[in-house]
Design a protein around this motif. Structure first.
Motif, PDB file in Angstrom:
ATOM      1  N   ASN A 102       0.818  -1.209   0.031  1.00 48.04           N
ATOM      2  CA  ASN A 102      -0.117   0.095   0.000  1.00 48.04           C
ATOM      3  C   ASN A 102       0.785   1.347  -0.103  1.00 48.04           C
ATOM      4  O   ASN A 102       0.329   2.336  -0.032  1.00 48.04           O
ATOM      5  N   THR A 103       2.023   1.036   0.260  1.00 48.38           N
ATOM      6  CA  THR A 103       2.920   2.352   0.274  1.00 48.38           C
ATOM      7  C   THR A 103       2.876   3.037  -1.136  1.00 48.38           C
ATOM      8  O   THR A 103       3.154   2.526  -2.384  1.00 48.38           O
ATOM      9  N   ARG A 104       2.775   4.350  -1.071  1.00 48.02           N
ATOM     10  CA  ARG A 104       2.741   5.198  -2.279  1.00 48.02           C
ATOM     11  C   ARG A 104       4.299   6.235  -2.201  1.00 48.02           C
ATOM     12  O   ARG A 104       4.564   6.749  -1.065  1.00 48.02           O
ATOM     13  N   PHE A 105       4.474   6.413  -3.386  1.00 45.40           N
ATOM     14  CA  PHE A 105       6.025   6.860  -3.301  1.00 45.40           C
ATOM     15  C   PHE A 105       5.887   8.258  -4.077  1.00 45.40           C
ATOM     16  O   PHE A 105       5.090   8.568  -4.935  1.00 45.40           O
ATOM     17  N   HIS A 106       6.588   9.288  -3.487  1.00 48.01           N
ATOM     18  CA  HIS A 106       6.569  10.600  -4.330  1.00 48.01           C
ATOM     19  C   HIS A 106       7.574  10.715  -5.663  1.00 48.01           C
ATOM     20  O   HIS A 106       7.060  11.356  -6.512  1.00 48.01           O
ATOM     21  N   LEU A 107       8.303   9.790  -5.531  1.00 47.45           N
ATOM     22  CA  LEU A 107       9.427   9.584  -6.667  1.00 47.45           C
ATOM     23  C   LEU A 107       9.549   8.214  -7.229  1.00 47.45           C
ATOM     24  O   LEU A 107      10.160   7.404  -6.141  1.00 47.45           O
ATOM     25  N   LEU A 108       9.361   7.799  -8.186  1.00 47.92           N
ATOM     26  CA  LEU A 108       9.664   6.467  -9.044  1.00 47.92           C
ATOM     27  C   LEU A 108      10.553   6.387  -9.985  1.00 47.92           C
ATOM     28  O   LEU A 108      10.395   7.517 -10.990  1.00 47.92           O
ATOM     29  N   GLU A 129       0.613   2.919 -10.240  1.00 44.52           N
ATOM     30  CA  GLU A 129      -0.279   2.654  -9.044  1.00 44.52           C
ATOM     31  C   GLU A 129       0.339   2.930  -7.904  1.00 44.52           C
ATOM     32  O   GLU A 129      -0.364   3.277  -7.014  1.00 44.52           O
ATOM     33  N   GLN A 130       1.751   2.787  -7.795  1.00 42.15           N
ATOM     34  CA  GLN A 130       2.397   3.173  -6.620  1.00 42.15           C
ATOM     35  C   GLN A 130       2.938   4.612  -6.256  1.00 42.15           C
ATOM     36  O   GLN A 130       3.322   4.774  -5.373  1.00 42.15           O
ATOM     37  N   LEU A 131       2.445   5.335  -7.407  1.00 38.36           N
ATOM     38  CA  LEU A 131       2.725   6.629  -7.280  1.00 38.36           C
ATOM     39  C   LEU A 131       1.986   7.577  -6.676  1.00 38.36           C
ATOM     40  O   LEU A 131       0.683   7.393  -6.795  1.00 38.36           O
TER      41      LEU A 131
END
Length: 265
Positions: A102-108, A129-131
């Motif tokens: 469920n972790t969302r990232f600010h930069l991928l 989807e994880q962004l």
């Protein structure tokens, strides 16, 4: 990569970090790297982020245990990365995304690794989807203007079978085509360097054989005389000679996509 090109290429990655990621000083920042390898590109990106953030959480995904250990060694030796909390994941991209965290990232970011994932479009979708909303996804790959790409394209024309996108012969245009189809906004930034391919023309050079394997994305290419000849002919057509060195231009592109809060995942 010969002639210092690898170092110059890694140093250029810091400039690809979107400035808007750096604007909210003091905020907790989460970064996800796909195919982080031994950490050269990651460390440069993270150092830029630390200029405006006191702390950064960095999750690095890579299938090679040896590369992860090299990354850890780099971190131990570089005191400027002390503000980063690292979370290394010894997994392929496919294994990592199967867990549906469920972790969302600010930069991928995925720096020259999208050639190796099993399914390009599925990987891009999983990354997106994880962004987090207002986050950025940065993917770097060869462009179709690159001498390296022209070699691979010619090689595929002669020996490839099936859908090119199911192979490792992919380019930045394939990423942009997916983003266009998804109606996702993006900008691009180019960079280039030269690859010293002189060793490829030396019959018994192990370094030349390994480099030719890498350039064509084909293992043991020198065991097939027809393939080796075709590859060298393509290099000759696209390379330049400088001070007795044969140089093949590598032109890459960073595709930087922005996720607006109102956009659908």
């Amino acid at each position: 990569m010969g002639g210092g090109g690898s170092k110059d290429l890694y140093l250029s990655f810091g400039s690809k970090v979107p400035d808007t990621v750096l604007q909210e000083a003091g905020a907790d920042l989460r970064v996800l790297g796909i195919g982080s390898g031994s950490g050269e590109a990651d460390s440069i990106i993270l150092k830029k982020l630390l200029q405006c953030h006191n702390s950064v959480y960095s999750r690095a995904v890579d299938p090679s245990g040896e590369m992860i250990e090299r990354f850890k060694a780099l971190v131990r030796e570089d005191t400027s990365l002390r503000g980063v909390t690292f979370d290394w994941r010894h997994q392929t991209a496919e294994e990592y995304f199967q867990r549906r965290e469920n972790t969302r990232f600010h930069l991928l970011h995925a720096v020259h690794v999208m050639y190796y994932v099993e399914n390009l479009h599925a990987t891009l979708r999983n990354m997106w989807e994880q962004l987090a909303d207002s986050g950025h996804m940065v993917v770097t790959m060869e462009t179709d203007k690159s001498g390296v790409w022209k070699l691979r394209d010619k090689f595929w024309e002669c020996f490839g079978q099936g859908d090119r996108l199911t192979s490792s012969l992919r380019m930045s245009g394939d990423v942009k085509q997916w983003l266009d189809a998804m109606d996702i906004s993006y900008v691009t930034s180019g960079y280039e360097t030269n690859v010293n391919v002189t060793e490829c023309f030396k019959e018994n050079s192990e370094a030349g054989k390994q480099l030719l394997d890498f350039l064509t994305k084909t293992p043991y290419i020198c065991d097939n005389p027809e393939m080796r000849t075709a590859a060298l002919e393509s290099i000759r057509c696209n390379a330049s000679v400088v001070e007795e060195r044969i140089l093949l231009k590598q032109i890459g592109e960073a595709v930087i996509a922005f996720k607006k809060g109102a956009e659908k995942k």
